[in-house]
Design an enzyme around this catalytic site. Sequence first.
Site, PDB file in Angstrom:
ATOM      1  N   HIS A  41      46.912  -5.451  86.325  1.00 30.99           N
ATOM      2  CA  HIS A  41      45.941  -6.523  86.095  1.00 30.99           C
ATOM      3  C   HIS A  41      44.864  -6.347  87.171  1.00 30.99           C
ATOM      4  O   HIS A  41      45.167  -5.896  88.281  1.00 30.99           O
ATOM      5  CB  HIS A  41      46.527  -7.910  86.329  1.00 30.99           C
ATOM      6  CG  HIS A  41      47.718  -8.264  85.512  1.00 30.99           C
ATOM      7  ND1 HIS A  41      48.986  -7.890  85.835  1.00 30.99           N
ATOM      8  CD2 HIS A  41      47.838  -9.035  84.398  1.00 30.99           C
ATOM      9  CE1 HIS A  41      49.839  -8.387  84.949  1.00 30.99           C
ATOM     10  NE2 HIS A  41      49.167  -9.083  84.054  1.00 30.99           N
ATOM     11  N   ASP A  49      45.880  -7.545  90.544  1.00 31.93           N
ATOM     12  CA  ASP A  49      46.981  -6.882  91.266  1.00 31.93           C
ATOM     13  C   ASP A  49      46.444  -5.877  92.274  1.00 31.93           C
ATOM     14  O   ASP A  49      47.089  -5.593  93.273  1.00 31.93           O
ATOM     15  CB  ASP A  49      47.874  -6.033  90.331  1.00 31.93           C
ATOM     16  CG  ASP A  49      48.440  -6.791  89.159  1.00 31.93           C
ATOM     17  OD1 ASP A  49      48.578  -8.017  89.262  1.00 31.93           O
ATOM     18  OD2 ASP A  49      48.733  -6.137  88.130  1.00 31.93           O
ATOM     19  N   GLU A  78      50.037  -8.659  73.395  1.00 34.83           N
ATOM     20  CA  GLU A  78      51.450  -8.720  73.798  1.00 34.83           C
ATOM     21  C   GLU A  78      52.004 -10.099  73.431  1.00 34.83           C
ATOM     22  O   GLU A  78      51.692 -11.090  74.089  1.00 34.83           O
ATOM     23  CB  GLU A  78      51.553  -8.468  75.300  1.00 34.83           C
ATOM     24  CG  GLU A  78      52.980  -8.462  75.813  1.00 34.83           C
ATOM     25  CD  GLU A  78      53.060  -8.191  77.314  1.00 34.83           C
ATOM     26  OE1 GLU A  78      52.294  -7.358  77.828  1.00 34.83           O
ATOM     27  OE2 GLU A  78      53.888  -8.844  77.976  1.00 34.83           O
TER      28      GLU A  78
HETATM   29  C1  XLS Z   1      54.093 -11.936  81.225  1.00 34.19           C
HETATM   30  C2  XLS Z   1      53.625 -10.688  80.677  1.00 34.19           C
HETATM   31  C3  XLS Z   1      52.625  -9.938  81.531  1.00 34.19           C
HETATM   32  C4  XLS Z   1      51.900  -8.930  80.712  1.00 34.19           C
HETATM   33  C5  XLS Z   1      50.625  -8.443  81.290  1.00 34.19           C
HETATM   34  O1  XLS Z   1      55.038 -12.518  80.753  1.00 34.19           O
HETATM   35  O2  XLS Z   1      54.710  -9.882  80.362  1.00 34.19           O
HETATM   36  O3  XLS Z   1      53.244  -9.366  82.642  1.00 34.19           O
HETATM   37  O4  XLS Z   1      52.707  -7.834  80.421  1.00 34.19           O
HETATM   38  O5  XLS Z   1      49.725  -9.470  81.489  1.00 34.19           O
HETATM   39 NI    NI Z   2      54.647  -7.911  79.739  1.00 29.61          NI
HETATM   40 NI    NI Z   3      56.864 -10.950  80.384  1.00 32.80          NI
END
Ligand code: XLS
Ligand code: NI
Ligand code: NI
Length: 439
Positions: free
Chosen positions: A99, A102, A230
Site C-alpha cells: 500500500h 506502507d 479483493e
Molecule cells: C484486508 C485486506 C488488505 C488487502 C490490501 O483485509 O486483506 O490487506 O489485501 O489492501
Molecule cells: Ni488481502
Molecule cells: Ni484480509
Amino acid sequence: MELKQIPKIRYEGPGSKNPLSFKYYDAGRLINGKSMREHLKFAMSYWHTLCADGTDMFGRGTMDKSFGTAESAMDLYKNKAHAAFEIMDKLDIDYFCFHDRDIAPEGATIGACNENLDEIVSLLKELMRQYDKKLLWGTANCFNHPRYAHGAATSCEADVFAYAAAQVKKAIDITIELGGSGYVFWGGREGYETLLNTNMELELDNMARLLRMAVEYARAHGFTGDFYIEPKPKEPTKHQYDFDAAAVLAFLRKYGLDKDFKLNIEANHATLAGHTFAHELRYARINGAFGSIDANQGDMLLGWDTDQFPTNVYETALCMYEVLKAGGFTNGGLNFDAKARRASMTLEDIFLSYIAGMDSFALGLLIAAKIEADGRLDEFVRERYASYKSGIGLDIVSGKATLESLSEYALRMGEVKPLTSGKQEYLESVLNQIMFGNF
Ligand code: XLS
Ligand code: NI
Ligand code: NI
C-alpha cells in the site's frame, strides 16, 4: 538475531530438521513442465512483514520493525526498504505487494505524502534492480487515516472522495513506475455500519465512479497490468460492499466494469463470507475473473480476519487445484497477506512463518498435480453429469428443448427417482489417499 545473521533459506527436503530450510518448496522442480517458482509466484506483503508490529485491540506491539536505527521517519522507511529486499532475497521470493502508506511516511498534506513516496520509490526501484525483484501489485491505503471514517469513495463527504482519488492516482503512478503487473482495490471502509444513515445507491454509484476514473487514468498512462477487486464481507465495516466474488461481479456488471477487473481472492475473506477458499476461487474462475490470490488462513473459532500464514494443506491443495484448472497465474500470484502471531515476535519468526506458508503451498501444488494425474475426481464429476451428453440432456444444454417439449417428455416418463449417489465420503477418502499415499 539480526537480519544479516539469518542465512539464505534453501531447499533441504522433507528429511531436514533445520527450521531455516524449505522441506517441500524446491523452486526449480518441474511440475507438469513448469517450475514450482513459476507455478506459485510467491509475493511478500510489505504491510505485514515490514510494518505490522503485533498491535491488537488489547495490547501494543510486541515486535520491533525498525530494522536498525533511524534519525527521521524517512530513514525508518529506508531501513524497511532495505530489510524488505534482504528478506525477499533470503526467502527467494520474487515479488512484493504494498500500500502507498506502507512504504513511506505520511506527510501533513497529500503533496508532502507524494514527495515522501517519490524519494522511497526511487530507492525501491534501485533495490528491485539490484536484487532482481518485481512488483506484483500496488494499492492505496484509503482506510487507516481518520478522514476515511465514513469510507473513501463511499464517504458522505465529497472532499474525502477527492482526497481518495488523489491517493489512488499517485498509487497508480508509482505502480506504473515500478513496473507492477497489478493494481488492487480492497474496499477498506467501503461499506456501512447502519442503513439508517446510509444512501446505499449513491455510495455504490460513487464507488463505481472512482473505479472508472482509475481505469481510464491508468490505461491512458501506460498501465498494462490487471486491476483486481479483493472481496471481503465485513471488517472493518459491519457490511463491506465487496462482500464476496458473486456480489463483486454483480456490481461490476451493473456498472459495465466487468471487462476491466479481475478478482484477488483471499482465503480468510472467503471463510468470513461463509464460503470455502476453493468456492471463491471456483466462482471467479468459471466467470473468467480469476486473477490473483491473497494467501493466508483464518481461525475456525474466530470471526475476524486473523491473516494467519497458511498451513492447512487441504486448503492449499484445493486452492492450487483451482489455479491449475484456471491455467495458472498470468499477471497475478500468491501474495502472503499474512502475519506471524503476536506472540511469534522474533525476527526469526518472520522467516519461519514464510517457510511454513511456502512449504504448505508447495505441498498444495504437488497434491493438486497428483489429483489431476490420478483423475478419479475429474472422472467422477464428468460421469455425474453424463446425462447432459446425449438424449434429452443434450437437448437441454444445446438450447433445443423448450418447456413444452420437456413437459411432453416428462409425461411419457412416469416416476423419476435419483439414480446415482453423490459419494462424498468416498471422494473425501480418495483425496486422503492421494494426499497421504503410503506410510
Ligand atoms: C484486508 C485486506 C488488505 C488487502 C490490501 O483485509 O486483506 O490487506 O489485501 O489492501
Ligand atoms: Ni488481502
Ligand atoms: Ni484480509
